[in-house]
Design an enzyme around this catalytic site. Structure first.
Site, PDB file in Angstrom:
ATOM      1  CG  ASP A   4      -3.593  -3.057  -6.515  1.00 25.39           C
ATOM      2  OD1 ASP A   4      -2.395  -2.993  -6.891  1.00 25.39           O
ATOM      3  OD2 ASP A   4      -4.547  -3.133  -7.306  1.00 25.39           O
ATOM      4  CG  HIS A   5       3.081  -1.265  -3.954  1.00 20.43           C
ATOM      5  ND1 HIS A   5       3.089   0.117  -4.091  1.00 20.43           N
ATOM      6  CD2 HIS A   5       4.127  -1.584  -3.163  1.00 20.43           C
ATOM      7  CE1 HIS A   5       4.106   0.604  -3.408  1.00 20.43           C
ATOM      8  NE2 HIS A   5       4.758  -0.413  -2.827  1.00 20.43           N
ATOM      9  NE  ARG A   6      -2.329  -3.614  -9.868  1.00 24.90           N
ATOM     10  CZ  ARG A   6      -3.245  -4.374 -10.454  1.00 24.90           C
ATOM     11  NH1 ARG A   6      -3.019  -4.872 -11.647  1.00 24.90           N
ATOM     12  NH2 ARG A   6      -4.384  -4.632  -9.838  1.00 24.90           N
TER      13      ARG A   6
END
Lengths: 323, 325, 395
Positions: free
Chosen positions: C368-370
């Site tokens: 999850d790049h967040r």
């Protein structure tokens, strides 16, 4: 079950015993007051100081097998009916050695073995039990009498009227002893009853009514004997109206703000049943002191006994609810 | 098996006990020549005489209290309180005295007295002649409380109550006196504290007392037609309560309705519902329903009385609510 | 000895009284029975009499509230000394009586339109859902106010006893209603698909890993240690070393987890479930194997409990047994990463100028790049590879 000799009056020798008994009750009650003020006794306490003649005179007149029911002011009756001061004091201290094993306290003193069907915290609560007990004796053909103590205040409550009515209707062997000390807690008789002679209430039911001076133990005895004989012979219940004096307050600590102090003091001087009997017997001071010391020792021993008694376990609270 | 009416069944228990045991006797208002206001003691004066079938004046406290006093001396009296509403008058003796004498005396006293009384709505008796007050007495430690709904049960339980050494408040329901039912040839004592399953079912348990047992059986028939299988259980003894049987049934069906004629609010049913909720929490698929009278005194006019008091249809509606219909 | 005058208990329930005034002064003669002071109790103001005769040597408490039993004065012979007396502690305030409210009888059952996020379900339904590993939020309730009842939770009959799907004539479309499980899976994965992700792929030489697993099996034949167990152990250790990987994104904050709760994707009869090995970083390989064995068995029997599937912080999905070379797994929300593991296959690899045959396993990490940056993910994956190739590092 009945005694062989029926004595209609007390002999001189008996009277000395009677004085001792009354003095025992007096010293016991004084000790109870003292211990209560010291904060050692839980609950409500009502002492019978001044009413010793009524208790002793009546109970002396009973035969084996006769039973009594008492009031909230029960210590005198309980001792007079034969419960040992140790057991009574232990009950006041809430110990298992107490006559009700810690379950009842001052207003629920029971000694079934000795024919004491119990004190009652509800005014008039025990009166119908006496009617019922007398009924049982009658139905079973037993020569036993059931006797109730109650005060002038109780002559107003429903159970009083219902119980006397039923007792007279069925002519059961019961005796109803009114210890008329003219006070219902703080209410004088003139304020709680529209009639002056409470014996009229018994007469209203067609019941035989006798009167005596409640502070004269001999008179009490004689009258009680008369009543018991009548009832025992199956002639019906009897109402015994004793003119008594409550020397202290309603409960321990009652400052009696409602009572005339001078009048109270005068009563103490002239109507103390112990003083009266002592005078009648012409007891010398040292003789009296000897009696006093004897009974005081018994009373102090009872406090020791009680204090060394066993506290019930908390869980014992859940026992004795059901048979 | 012989058939007796509920009324005859009560009489049978009283009379049989009195024949076998001199210590048993009955007292109450108008129980002698009149045979009691509900005719329960009819004929008993002739058989047993005035000594043991005692009319009393109108004095509930003395009536209850004298029974207590005689019981304290070893007799087994059964006091009849004419209407359940008058238990309020006898209550001082029943609650302050009978229930507590054994306890306050530290176990010295035994009080084997039975207080028989009847109550119930129907035929417009009015607010002061119809109450169902079992909730008052199940709340008093020291009392046992019984409420039978069939001739067999009332006979067997009254026998057990007479011979129980504790004070028992024995409720009868006025509208049931005439119902007939099979009874065993000889009296079979029914244990106090044991429920009875009248009808087995799978979908919902109805726990009912008194008249509502019969209303519930009717509702169960109706529900069956709609595909709902109903189990009907009568606790018979209200105190002590047979929690085991009631909880086991609800664990089986997962739904419960408690039905009694007494006012719903703060009633005996509330305690049963609480017991079920607590002991069968993870088995409940719906909240426990209660059926009872609405919160009002009993009105006189028949249409109003009908409205206040619960009937079979109320039980049926409660049943259907538990299965989301 | 001077007599202590103590405040007496003058009634049941009396705990204290208020001394209003003394009727005698210090130094005055007092006779037993004479009024000594005025006392205000709950009920009345009264005179209290002296219980002894003598001289009132000292008034310890001139006025105010005093608890029962306290010494308030001394009576004795003139000249006798008396002990000092402390001031009384303020007695505890009496409890206020509860106010009486007249309650309105006949409560109606209030129907609540909103549940504030709380799911309405009967206790029975909740229990059944727990026992079967079913997420209540996926179930549509048919009870009053949308309450979920037992019937809503009962899963359809297992595949074996289900009536066979109707055999369609050629050209016809068949349709099978979705099970609750399938609906849940669909909903959650749709959710996951909206998250911005990146993927990283790496291959590890499984020579030593395989040897380790084999020797472990010899030592503990009752516990069938698998590659998945080793992976679980390795990932847990790697998460411990890279705590910035053990996170979850939420709108307001980044949540950081102290323990590595590693979930293992299992194909159960009712669908995909992910039972969790909690605190895996503290468990040995054998312990992990035992836990995993128990969880998988129960998953296959549909006997997972809520605590078995809750709390995961990382997931491993292993399709190696299906011969899949490599794949990209979809995130298991709300977790921030998932490791997709392929088959271990012997491959020819150049090493130090020579061709060698090496058992290689390809893994793909989805993040999850967040919550996680590329570099963080890469470092983590590097550690995982290192631990697999040199298991001694992770043990």
């Amino acid at each position: 079950m009945a005694k062989v000799e029926t004595k209609t009056s007390l002999a001189k020798g008996d009277l000395r015993d009677v004085l001792r008994e009354m003095l025992l009750i007096r010293r016991f009650e004084e000790k109870v007051e003292e211990r209560f003020r010291a904060g050692e006794l839980p609950g409500f306490l009502h002492v019978a100081i001044g009413q010793e003649a009524s208790a002793v005179g009546v109970c002396r007149a009973l035969e084996d097998g006769d039973i009594i029911a008492s009031t909230h002011r029960a210590h005198g009756h309980t001792l007079a009916k034969g419960t040992h001061p140790n057991e009574l004091m232990a009950e006041l201290y809430g110990k298992t050695e107490g006559c009700s094993h810690g379950y009842g306290g001052s207003m629920h003193l029971y000694d079934i073995e000795r024919g004491n069907m119990g004190a009652n915290a509800v005014i008039g609560g025990g009166l119908p039990h006496i009617t019922g007990a007398a009924l049982a004796f009658q139905m079973r053909g037993e020569p036993r009498v059931a006797l109730a103590f109650f005060g002038d205040g109780a002559t107003n409550i429903g159970t009083f009227h219902e119980s006397l009515n039923l007792a007279q209707l069925w002519k059961v062997p019961a005796v109803f002893v009114l210890e008329d000390n003219k006070w219902a807690e703080s209410t004088p008789e003139s304020q709680h009853s529209p009639i002056r002679d409470l014996s009229d209430r018994a007469k209203a039911f067609g019941m035989k009514a006798l009167k005596a001076d409640g502070q004269d133990v001999e008179a009490v005895y004689k009258t009680a004997r008369q009543a018991l004989e009548y009832a025992r012979a199956g002639k019906g219940p009897v109402f015994v109206h004793l003119d008594c004096v409550r020397l202290h307050g309603h409960y321990i600590g009652d400052p009696q703000v409602y009572r005339d102090k001078d009048e109270a003091r005068k009563l103490a001087e002239t109507r103390d049943p112990i003083t009266l009997l002592r005078a009648k017997l012409e007891l010398a001071d040292d003789e009296f002191d000897e009696l006093d010391a004897e009974v005081t020792e018994i009373v102090e021993a009872s406090v020791e006994f009680a204090k060394n008694g066993t506290d019930p376990a908390p869980e014992d609270a859940l026992k004795n609810i059901y048979a | 098996m012989p058939e007796l009416s509920y009324r005859e069944a009560v009489r049978d228990a009283l009379a049989t006990a009195m024949r076998e045991d001199d210590s048993v006797f009955i007292m109450g208002e108008d129980i002698a020549e009149m045979g009691g206001s509900m005719g329960v003691t009819s004929g008993m004066l002739e058989e047993f005489g005035r000594e043991r079938v005692r009319n009393t004046p109108i004095s509930e406290m003395a009536l209850a209290g004298a029974a207590i006093g005689a019981a304290m001396q070893g007799m087994r009296p059964i006091a009849e309180i004419m209407y359940e509403d008058f238990m309020t008058l006898a209550a001082e003796q029943v609650v302050n005295q009978a229930a507590k004498l054994r306890y306050m005396s530290g176990g010295q006293l035994t009080v084997p007295v039975v207080f028989r009384t009847q109550g119930g709505a129907g035929w417009s008796p009015g607010a002061q002649h119809a109450q169902q007050l079992e909730a008052w007495f199940v709340h008093i430690p020291g009392l046992k409380v019984v409420f039978a709904s069939t001739p067999e049960d009332v006979r067997g339980l009254l026998w057990s109550a007479i011979y129980d050494d504790n004070p028992v408040v024995f409720f009868e329901h006025r509208t049931l006196y005439g119902i007939k039912g099979n009874v065993p040839e000889k009296i079979e004592p029914i244990p106090i504290g044991k429920a009875r399953v009248h009808r087995e079912g799978e979908d919902v348990t109805v726990i009912a007392t008194g008249r509502l047992v019969h209303e519930s059986l009717q509702a169960a028939e109706e529900a069956e037609k709609q595909g709902v299988s109903v189990e009907v259980v009568d606790p018979r003894t209200l105190q002590p309560l047979d929690e085991e049987t009631l909880v086991a049934s609800v664990k089986k069906t997962n739904r419960a309705v408690v039905a009694h004629e007494a006012v719903t609010r703060m009633g005996f049913g509330a305690e049963v519902a609480s017991v079920l909720q607590y002991q069968a929490f993870d088995w409940l698929d719906a909240p426990v329903e209660r059926v009872g009278a609405k919160f009002s005194p009993l009105p006189f006019a028949p249409v109003m009385e009908q409205f206040v008091v619960p009937h079979a249809d109320d039980v049926l509606q409660a049943i259907l609510r538990t299965v989301n219909r | 000895m001077a007599t202590e005058v103590k405040l007496p208990r003058l009634g049941q329930g009396m705990e204290s009284g208020t001394i209003v005034r003394w009727l005698k002064s210090e130094g005055e003669q007092v006779a037993k029975g004479e009024p000594l002071y005025e006392l205000d109790t709950d009920k009345v103001t009264q005179e209290v009499e002296a219980e002894a005769s003598g001289v009132l040597l000292k008034i310890a408490i001139p006025e105010g509230e005093v608890e029962v039993g306290r010494t308030i004065a001394f009576i004795g012979k003139e000249g006798e000394s008396v002990a000092a007396v402390e001031a009384p502690a303020a007695p505890a305030p009496k409890a206020e009586p509860a106010s009486n409210k007249l309650l309105q009888p006949e409560p109606e059952r209030v129907s609540e339109p909103t549940t504030n996020g709380r799911i309405k379900a009967s206790p029975l339904a909740r229990r059944l859902a727990r026992e079967r590993g079913i997420d209540l939020s996926s179930i549509q309730g048919t009870g009053p106010d949308g309450r979920i009842v037992a019937q809503d939770v009962e899963t359809p009959a297992p595949a074996a006893s289900r009536a066979p799907a109707p055999v369609a004539a050629i050209g016809e479309v068949t349709s099978q209603p979705l099970t609750n499980i399938r609906k849940t899976i669909a909903r959650r994965l749709t959710e996951a698909w909206t998250v911005p992700v990146f993927t990283l792929t790496v291959s590890a030489d499984m020579t030593r890993a395989n040897q380790l697993v084999a020797s472990r099996r010899e030592l503990d034949p009752d516990v069938r240690v698998t590659v998945t167990d080793l992976l679980t152990r390795v990932c847990a250790q790697a998460l411990a070393r890279h705590p910035e990987m053990n996170v979850q994104y939420t709108e307001d904050a980044l949540l950081s987890f102290p323990n590595a709760n590693v979930g293992i994707a299992v194909a159960a009869p009712q669908g995909l479930v992910v039972p969790v090995v909690h605190n895996a970083e503290q468990l040995t390989l054998v312990q992990i194997a035992q836990k995993r064995g128990d969880l998988v068995a129960r998953a296959r029997d549909s006997k997972l409990r809520a605590e078995d599937i809750d709390g995961g912080t990382f997931t491993i999905s292993n399709l190696g047994m299906f011969d899949v070379d490599q794949f990209v797994a979809v995130l298991n929300p709300p977790q921030a990463s998932i490791l997709a593991v392929g088959v271990t296959r012997e491959q020819v690899v150049p090493r130090d100028g020579e061709l060698v045959v090496v058992p290689l396993m390809t893994m793909t990490l989805t993040c999850d790049h967040r919550a996680v940056d590329g570099a963080t993910g890469a470092e983590f994956l590097k550690t995982v590879k290192a631990f697999l190739e040199f298991p001694g590092l992770a043990l």
